[in-house]
Design a protein around this motif. Structure first.
Motif, PDB file in Angstrom:
ATOM      1  N   CYS A  18       0.863  -1.187   0.000  1.00  0.00           N
ATOM      2  CA  CYS A  18       0.000   0.000   0.000  1.00  0.00           C
ATOM      3  C   CYS A  18       0.898   1.235   0.000  1.00  0.00           C
ATOM      4  N   GLY A  19       0.303   2.397   0.019  1.00  0.00           N
ATOM      5  CA  GLY A  19       1.077   3.627   0.054  1.00  0.00           C
ATOM      6  C   GLY A  19       1.521   3.947   1.472  1.00  0.00           C
ATOM      7  N   THR A  20       2.041   5.162   1.664  1.00  0.00           N
ATOM      8  CA  THR A  20       2.470   5.557   2.997  1.00  0.00           C
ATOM      9  C   THR A  20       1.711   6.804   3.429  1.00  0.00           C
ATOM     10  N   ASP A  21       1.758   7.066   4.728  1.00  0.00           N
ATOM     11  CA  ASP A  21       0.971   8.168   5.263  1.00  0.00           C
ATOM     12  C   ASP A  21       1.503   9.540   4.877  1.00  0.00           C
ATOM     13  N   ASP A  22       2.812   9.641   4.576  1.00  0.00           N
ATOM     14  CA  ASP A  22       3.264  10.967   4.131  1.00  0.00           C
ATOM     15  C   ASP A  22       2.706  11.270   2.742  1.00  0.00           C
ATOM     16  N   GLN A  23       2.628  10.224   1.878  1.00  0.00           N
ATOM     17  CA  GLN A  23       1.980  10.435   0.576  1.00  0.00           C
ATOM     18  C   GLN A  23       0.500  10.772   0.781  1.00  0.00           C
ATOM     19  N   GLN A  24      -0.132   9.962   1.627  1.00  0.00           N
ATOM     20  CA  GLN A  24      -1.565  10.103   1.834  1.00  0.00           C
ATOM     21  C   GLN A  24      -1.924  11.434   2.491  1.00  0.00           C
ATOM     22  N   GLY A  25      -1.146  11.802   3.531  1.00  0.00           N
ATOM     23  CA  GLY A  25      -1.377  13.075   4.216  1.00  0.00           C
ATOM     24  C   GLY A  25      -1.217  14.232   3.245  1.00  0.00           C
ATOM     25  N   GLY A  26      -0.260  14.122   2.322  1.00  0.00           N
ATOM     26  CA  GLY A  26      -0.045  15.162   1.329  1.00  0.00           C
ATOM     27  C   GLY A  26      -1.237  15.311   0.398  1.00  0.00           C
ATOM     28  N   VAL A  27      -1.755  14.167  -0.048  1.00  0.00           N
ATOM     29  CA  VAL A  27      -2.914  14.194  -0.955  1.00  0.00           C
ATOM     30  C   VAL A  27      -4.117  14.809  -0.251  1.00  0.00           C
ATOM     31  N   ALA A  28      -4.321  14.403   1.013  1.00  0.00           N
ATOM     32  CA  ALA A  28      -5.456  14.932   1.772  1.00  0.00           C
ATOM     33  C   ALA A  28      -5.310  16.438   1.971  1.00  0.00           C
ATOM     34  N   ALA A  29      -4.089  16.871   2.318  1.00  0.00           N
ATOM     35  CA  ALA A  29      -3.867  18.303   2.573  1.00  0.00           C
ATOM     36  C   ALA A  29      -4.101  19.120   1.312  1.00  0.00           C
ATOM     37  N   GLU A  30      -3.583  18.599   0.193  1.00  0.00           N
ATOM     38  CA  GLU A  30      -3.755  19.315  -1.065  1.00  0.00           C
ATOM     39  C   GLU A  30      -5.236  19.436  -1.430  1.00  0.00           C
ATOM     40  N   PHE A  31      -5.958  18.340  -1.211  1.00  0.00           N
ATOM     41  CA  PHE A  31      -7.392  18.346  -1.500  1.00  0.00           C
ATOM     42  C   PHE A  31      -8.115  19.369  -0.626  1.00  0.00           C
ATOM     43  N   VAL A  32      -7.791  19.381   0.649  1.00  0.00           N
ATOM     44  CA  VAL A  32      -8.445  20.313   1.569  1.00  0.00           C
ATOM     45  C   VAL A  32      -8.160  21.749   1.151  1.00  0.00           C
ATOM     46  N   LEU A  33      -6.889  22.034   0.808  1.00  0.00           N
ATOM     47  CA  LEU A  33      -6.514  23.402   0.445  1.00  0.00           C
ATOM     48  C   LEU A  33      -7.175  23.847  -0.847  1.00  0.00           C
ATOM     49  N   LYS A  34      -7.197  22.944  -1.841  1.00  0.00           N
ATOM     50  CA  LYS A  34      -7.678  23.357  -3.167  1.00  0.00           C
ATOM     51  C   LYS A  34      -9.189  23.310  -3.287  1.00  0.00           C
ATOM     52  N   THR A  35      -9.820  22.306  -2.666  1.00  0.00           N
ATOM     53  CA  THR A  35     -11.239  22.111  -2.906  1.00  0.00           C
ATOM     54  C   THR A  35     -12.111  22.652  -1.770  1.00  0.00           C
ATOM     55  N   LEU A  36     -11.718  22.371  -0.532  1.00  0.00           N
ATOM     56  CA  LEU A  36     -12.581  22.785   0.579  1.00  0.00           C
ATOM     57  C   LEU A  36     -12.264  24.202   1.048  1.00  0.00           C
ATOM     58  N   LYS A  37     -11.015  24.650   0.830  1.00  0.00           N
ATOM     59  CA  LYS A  37     -10.578  26.015   1.170  1.00  0.00           C
ATOM     60  C   LYS A  37     -11.060  26.491   2.546  1.00  0.00           C
ATOM     61  N   PRO A  38     -10.709  25.782   3.612  1.00  0.00           N
ATOM     62  CA  PRO A  38     -11.182  26.232   4.928  1.00  0.00           C
ATOM     63  C   PRO A  38     -10.325  27.373   5.455  1.00  0.00           C
ATOM     64  N   LYS A  39     -10.892  28.168   6.366  1.00  0.00           N
ATOM     65  CA  LYS A  39     -10.113  29.201   7.044  1.00  0.00           C
ATOM     66  C   LYS A  39      -9.591  28.650   8.371  1.00  0.00           C
ATOM     67  N   ARG A  40     -10.409  27.840   8.996  1.00  0.00           N
ATOM     68  CA  ARG A  40     -10.032  27.263  10.294  1.00  0.00           C
ATOM     69  C   ARG A  40     -10.182  25.747  10.208  1.00  0.00           C
ATOM     70  N   LEU A  41      -9.264  25.045  10.866  1.00  0.00           N
ATOM     71  CA  LEU A  41      -9.199  23.602  10.702  1.00  0.00           C
ATOM     72  C   LEU A  41      -8.983  22.932  12.059  1.00  0.00           C
ATOM     73  N   ALA A  42      -9.658  21.821  12.281  1.00  0.00           N
ATOM     74  CA  ALA A  42      -9.418  21.035  13.495  1.00  0.00           C
ATOM     75  C   ALA A  42      -8.832  19.691  13.093  1.00  0.00           C
ATOM     76  N   ILE A  43      -7.915  19.169  13.900  1.00  0.00           N
ATOM     77  CA  ILE A  43      -7.304  17.867  13.611  1.00  0.00           C
ATOM     78  C   ILE A  43      -7.459  16.968  14.836  1.00  0.00           C
ATOM     79  N   VAL A  44      -7.994  15.774  14.598  1.00  0.00           N
ATOM     80  CA  VAL A  44      -8.201  14.802  15.671  1.00  0.00           C
ATOM     81  C   VAL A  44      -7.515  13.510  15.244  1.00  0.00           C
ATOM     82  N   HIS A  45      -6.905  12.792  16.189  1.00  0.00           N
ATOM     83  CA  HIS A  45      -6.341  11.488  15.843  1.00  0.00           C
ATOM     84  C   HIS A  45      -6.640  10.508  16.969  1.00  0.00           C
TER      85      HIS A  45
END
Lengths: 300, 366
Positions: free
Chosen positions: B141-168
């Motif tokens: 499978c892939g790795t989380d740095d690849q995956q985290g990058g894809v998710a971050a890019e998607f959030v920045l380009k498509t969802l364009k939030p001003k404020r963000l919460a992160i839970v793990h």
């Protein structure tokens, strides 16, 4: 936010308190920690989701939600009371005069049996239910009090008042108190010990059933492994309040719910369990028998 | 007397147990959570391996021997993963497909490395697994740095939030993924909340009430589907109307069945959908006939088992170093096309895409 967390904490605490009552009552009478009690709560939750499903199919929930909730609670209580009585008869009564640790092992075994029974009968998957009650409730000082939370708080307080009255006022309640003080002596003065112990298990189990139905309504998800951690928390609540003491279990449950909620929101949600156990440790250092405990505990 | 007798019987049983080690088969371990609340993933994994093993056995096995599947249930618990690893080593397992959870894979990998056993994880995405310098450890499978990058890019380009919460969820996988996501995004968006939650906790209302108070536009969750399902469900109940963005650990229909309607609009990063690809057609048909619909990781487990068995066949040995060297140097046909590995044991291409829950299903976003 404070009020909202207070209400969330009270609702969670009510669930803990109802389960804790079962632990504390059994301990009071048999000095036994009934580790299978968390599984009875889990059975109650499954019964809740099944009965509500059937009632929805029959159209009763659409006709009257209050009535169907009442039916669900009663059916679940009846089933769990039967489970409680059978558990006592099968797993504990034959061992009543055995060494203290023997019934404890039996309790752990019973817990594993019940978990696996539900896993085989109901499947490994989560069972879920769409919300039956609206999530929007009334506004109290800026906090949203949902109908489920109102149901949880009123039902649990009703149950607790009823239990107090039962133990304090009725003949059977008196017999229970007598048995918890001295089992042999109570038998000598003509109290049917087996009946009293059976009744104690049935009452404790039906309270756990109410907690199970509440949780089904509150979270909408049940799983066969859910009894373990809830049982552990409720046991903590019972010890916090002083195991063997009924008001102690109630107070312990509410305290635990509030500590967890405030700890998670004001300090860190990653250590939610840690706060509960930290408070437990501090309480036990200051008051080894718990908040309402009568005597020092030297059994378990 | 009785004591002596039972000791003798016990010793006899131990001896019998040792003799029973059959040398005429090649054992392949399949490790993952097969009981507990992530049990579906372990069973999907085992089924994938089982399918590959039965196909090879129909063709006459490998190196002239039949292949035997040895399942190992690690209960998603890293401590249990170590005892499974030891069990595999004692049973002389030739190679392992597993584990599912990153912390389990990382813990067990040390043992596989020491025992010179090839282990391919179908699902553990935490980068550390393959960064330990162990030559016999791989992942498909892939790795989380690849995956985290894809998710971050998607959030920045498509969802364009001003404020963000992160839970793990405080696990190696969940926290790792959340941290990689945070690294990429924290200078571009204001992160108003970052904290862990406890797994197996039925009640997340306290933390959700707190997050709601901070008024984020989007929240990211690093974790697995049981927790994610409860989070989105309770988020709706506390009146939070913002979308969740999360990773591959949530990609399973169980997430939707736990969360119900509340799952709608959740974004999940995961590999491409293999069901439409010609390379996975045969797998889909056979798996469905044998076990029902494949889980998200069944196909990865199937590929991992095939890679191991092909490498054994080609090298003519089950010896770990030789098999591992072959795996590193060659490319293998897989459900997503050819699979090849870099020197660490990671796949050279792991395309993550974003999926959105729409009408109770995961739909790949174009």
């Amino acid at each position: 936010m404070f009020t909202q967390q207070l209400i969330n904490g009270l609702a969670l605490g009510a669930v803990y308190a109802l389960i804790a009552l079962g632990y504390t009552m059994v301990y009071g009478i048999l000095q036994l920690i009934n580790f299978a009690h968390g599984e009875v709560y889990m059975l109650g939750a499954y019964l809740g989701i099944i009965v509500l499903g059937v009632l929805t199919y029959w159209g009763l929930t659409a006709y009257s939600l209050v009535l169907s909730l009442l039916v669900t609670v009663i059916v679940s209580m009846a089933f769990c009371a039967a489970y409680g009585a059978v558990i006592e008869r099968v797993a504990y009564r034959p061992l009543r005069n055995a060494a203290t640790l023997t019934p404890l092992i039996s309790a752990v075994g019973m817990s594993i049996v019940l978990q696996n029974f539900v896993m085989l009968a109901q499947g490994k998957e989560y069972k879920n239910m769409p919300p039956k009650l609206p999530t929007e409730g009334f506004n109290l000082l800026g906090a949203n009090v949902s109908p489920v939370q109102i149901f949880i708080l009123t039902a649990s307080i009703l149950m607790m008042v009823a239990l107090q009255l039962f133990v304090a006022k009725t003949r059977l309640g008196k017999a229970m108190r007598a048995t918890s003080q001295d089992r042999v002596m109570a038998g000598l003065v003509g109290i049917n010990i087996n009946q009293v112990i059976s009744t104690t298990f049935m009452i404790g189990s039906s309270l756990a059933a109410v907690a199970g139905v509440m949780v089904t309504l509150y979270y909408g998800v049940v799983h066969f492994s859910m009894g373990y951690s809830a049982g552990l928390k409720a046991f903590t609540a019972a010890v916090l309040g002083g195991i063997g003491s009924i008001p102690g279990a109630m107070l312990g449950g509410f305290m635990l719910g509030l500590i967890e909620n405030f700890g998670a929101s004001y300090l860190s949600s990653a250590y939610k369990d840690a706060f509960a156990f930290l408070v437990l440790i501090i309480t036990l250092i200051l008051r080894p028998s718990g908040l309402f405990g009568q005597k020092a505990m030297d059994k378990v | 007397m009785n004591k002596i007798l039972s000791t003798v019987v016990l010793m006899a049983l131990v001896v019998v147990g040792c003799v029973r080690q059959d040398e005429s088969v090649i054992r392949i371990g399949a490790a993952g959570p097969m009981t507990g609340d992530q049990s579906k993933m372990g069973i999907d994994l085992r089924n994938g391996v089982e399918l590959a093993v039965s196909e090879w056995n129909e063709k006459g096995g490998v190196l002239g021997k039949k292949i035997q599947l040895v399942p190992g249930d690690d209960q998603a618990d890293p401590k249990q993963a170590v005892s499974i690893a030891n069990k595999f080593i004692n049973q002389k397992v030739a190679a392992v497909v597993g584990h599912w959870n990153s912390n389990c894979s990382i813990n067990a990998s040390t043992y596989y490395h020491t025992a010179n056993i090839v282990a391919i994880s179908p699902a553990s995405t935490n980068p550390r697994l393959t960064q330990q310098g162990y030559k016999t450890i791989f992942r498909v499978c892939g790795t989380d740095d690849q995956q985290g990058g894809v998710a971050a890019e998607f959030v920045l380009k498509t969802l364009k939030p001003k404020r963000l919460a992160i839970v793990h969820d405080n696990t190696t996988y969940g926290k790792g993924l959340a941290d990689f996501f945070k690294q990429v995004i924290e200078n571009k968006v204001q992160v108003v909340y970052y904290d862990g939650i406890q797994t197996k906790d039925p009640d997340y209302k306290a933390v959700l009430t707190l997050i709601k108070e901070k008024k984020p536009d989007v929240y990211f969750f690093g974790g697995v589907y049981p927790e994610a399902g409860r989070l989105v469900r309770q988020a709706k109940e506390v009146g939070m109307a913002i979308p969740m963005v999360t990773g591959d650990g949530v990609y399973d229909p169980t997430f939707i069945s736990i969360a119900g309607n509340a799952a709608e609009g959740t974004y999940v990063t995961f590999g491409k959908d293999p069901s439409g690809l010609p390379t996975s057609k045969a797998f889909n048909e056979k798996y469905t006939a044998k076990f029902g619909a494949p889980g998200p990781y069944s196909v990865y487990a199937y590929d991992a088992a095939n890679i191991i068995l092909t490498a054994m066949q080609k090298t003519g040995t089950t010896e770990g170093t030789a098999v591992a060297a072959y795996i590193t140097k060659n490319s293998f046909p897989g459900a997503f096309g050819d699979i090849s590995f870099d020197k660490n044991g990671d796949v050279t291409k792991a395309p993550y895409v974003v999926w959105k829950v729409t009408d109770g299903k995961f739909v790949e976003m174009k």
